[in-house]
Design a protein around this motif. Sequence first.
Motif, short mmCIF file in Angstrom:
data_model
loop_
_atom_site.label_atom_id
_atom_site.label_comp_id
_atom_site.label_asym_id
_atom_site.label_seq_id
_atom_site.Cartn_x
_atom_site.Cartn_y
_atom_site.Cartn_z
N ILE A 154 -37.74 21.19 -16.80
CA ILE A 154 -38.31 22.10 -15.81
C ILE A 154 -37.43 22.04 -14.57
CG2 ILE A 154 -39.88 20.36 -14.82
CD1 ILE A 154 -41.99 22.65 -14.55
N PHE A 155 -37.41 23.13 -13.81
CA PHE A 155 -36.51 23.25 -12.67
C PHE A 155 -37.31 23.49 -11.40
CE2 PHE A 155 -34.32 24.24 -16.49
CZ PHE A 155 -33.05 23.71 -16.33
N THR A 156 -36.94 22.77 -10.33
CA THR A 156 -37.61 23.01 -9.06
C THR A 156 -37.04 24.27 -8.42
OG1 THR A 156 -36.07 21.87 -7.56
CG2 THR A 156 -37.73 20.49 -8.69
N PHE A 173 -33.44 20.69 -8.28
CA PHE A 173 -33.51 19.59 -9.25
C PHE A 173 -34.01 20.09 -10.59
CE2 PHE A 173 -33.36 17.25 -5.33
CZ PHE A 173 -32.73 16.05 -5.66
N GLU A 174 -33.58 19.42 -11.62
CA GLU A 174 -34.13 19.60 -12.96
C GLU A 174 -34.76 18.27 -13.36
OE1 GLU A 174 -31.14 20.58 -15.91
OE2 GLU A 174 -32.48 20.13 -17.59
N ILE A 175 -35.93 18.33 -13.97
CA ILE A 175 -36.55 17.15 -14.57
C ILE A 175 -36.38 17.31 -16.08
CG2 ILE A 175 -38.62 15.70 -14.66
CD1 ILE A 175 -37.68 16.38 -11.77
N ASP A 224 -29.26 12.44 -15.32
CA ASP A 224 -28.87 12.85 -16.67
C ASP A 224 -27.58 13.67 -16.63
OD1 ASP A 224 -30.13 13.36 -19.66
OD2 ASP A 224 -28.99 15.10 -18.94
N HIS A 225 -27.52 14.63 -15.72
CA HIS A 225 -26.30 15.43 -15.51
C HIS A 225 -26.35 16.09 -14.15
CE1 HIS A 225 -29.11 18.36 -17.38
NE2 HIS A 225 -28.51 19.27 -16.64
N MET A 226 -25.19 16.52 -13.68
CA MET A 226 -25.11 17.23 -12.40
C MET A 226 -24.23 18.44 -12.59
SD MET A 226 -24.73 14.48 -9.43
CE MET A 226 -24.80 15.81 -8.28
N VAL A 227 -24.70 19.58 -12.14
CA VAL A 227 -24.01 20.84 -12.41
C VAL A 227 -23.28 21.32 -11.16
CG1 VAL A 227 -24.31 23.24 -13.14
CG2 VAL A 227 -25.73 21.43 -14.13
N GLY A 228 -22.03 21.75 -11.36
CA GLY A 228 -21.26 22.34 -10.27
C GLY A 228 -21.13 23.83 -10.46
N GLN A 288 -24.88 22.48 -7.90
CA GLN A 288 -26.00 23.40 -8.05
C GLN A 288 -27.30 22.68 -8.37
OE1 GLN A 288 -26.81 25.02 -11.79
NE2 GLN A 288 -27.21 27.09 -11.07
N HIS A 289 -27.27 21.78 -9.35
CA HIS A 289 -28.50 21.03 -9.59
C HIS A 289 -28.24 19.62 -10.08
CE1 HIS A 289 -28.53 22.83 -13.80
NE2 HIS A 289 -29.05 21.67 -14.13
N ILE A 290 -29.21 18.78 -9.76
CA ILE A 290 -29.20 17.37 -10.17
C ILE A 290 -30.31 17.24 -11.19
CG2 ILE A 290 -29.51 14.99 -9.40
CD1 ILE A 290 -28.89 16.02 -6.51
N ALA A 291 -29.93 16.86 -12.42
CA ALA A 291 -30.95 16.69 -13.47
C ALA A 291 -31.28 15.21 -13.58
CB ALA A 291 -30.43 17.22 -14.80
N VAL A 292 -32.56 14.91 -13.43
CA VAL A 292 -33.01 13.52 -13.47
C VAL A 292 -33.93 13.32 -14.67
CG1 VAL A 292 -32.64 12.92 -11.06
CG2 VAL A 292 -34.71 14.13 -11.69
FE FE2 Z 1 -29.28 21.20 -16.22
#
Ligand code: FE2
Length: 377
Positions: free
Chosen positions: A330-332, A343-345, A181-185, A264-268
Amino acid sequence: METSTLPKLHDAAKDFMPINGTDYLELYVSNSKQAAHFYKTAFGFQSMAYAGLETGLKDRESYVVVQDKIRLVLTSPLKSGTDIGRHIDQHGDGVKVVALWVDDATYAYNAAMERGAKSYMEPQTEEDSTGKVVRSGIYTYGETVHIFVERKDYKGVFMPGFKKWETPDYNPSSVGLKFVDHMVGNVGWNRMNEWVHFYENVMGFVNILSFDDDDISTEYTALMSKVMSNGNGRIKFPINEPAEGKKKSQVEEYLDFYEGEGVQHIAVATDDIISTVRQLKSRGVEFLRVPDTYYDAVADRVGKIDEDIAPLRELGILVDRDDEGYLLQIFTRPVEPRPTMFFEIIQRKGAQSFGKGNFKALFEAIEREQEVRGTLH
Ligand code: FE2
């Protein structure tokens, strides 16, 4: 103040960098074989492809795992003194490549280079009996790179150089993860706008949302964020930088431990977050937890939603609403020893935003973990 220009994405005719979607994410990790197993058992990915000694590589081994449109390439060095090994030594396990699926990787590279990109890889054609793939690459923040992948003339399993990897006696069921869905730097102090301009000028992205430190601050820490989107909205890259607070923010903690800027995170995305998160938890994935009182106020804050609050409360799933609908997320916890990538779901029900209403509860949850790690000071 949050400012939004949603959903005014620019029209296709003006989009000089058309991107079809995320092609794959390559992580440099210290043990690719075990990492692949982790993503299969814990996150429900399937075996897909392999490259290494058995395909003629001498210096590295890669395992590719897949779930719907999400492909992770997990790469480790096979000897000392490699760039991959040095990358892991400095950063720990992390995302090296955010690969973007394009129709013309040579054009994409030339378009980016003309606009000031730093080259990582000139266009290269790789071929096998099932066709060819053209790839090219440019640097983004830190040592992270974007590789443009052109695969319209390819019919093989993943890419030339890889062979099919099957584990017929172990094929975990999918947990329902669909796509990135998005990826955060995370970038350094005062560097957010520099990277915003990079995505605008070099990649043709637009800034669709901005958050300043009034939006994203707790009693102790703060950060700022701008969300960059490509023309068709399939690629969204929020960029965070730390802001002054009484204590060290999560972005600073990340920069310290990653020893530089990075993902920082990968949102799936999932279509059924309750089912997905229940399965992930039963497979051992650990999530951040907000205080139970969060759920006492949630109905008033977000209004009517399709889901019952009880399973959201039980699983720790967060809810937020914007003008267009609502989202569940939700965030792992970090998925490597260093407190870096996680990761974010996310399940979107109309909302195109990123959960601003959850920021405070979420960042306080992260601070409680920082406190335990001794990095909140
Ligand atoms: Fe996010």
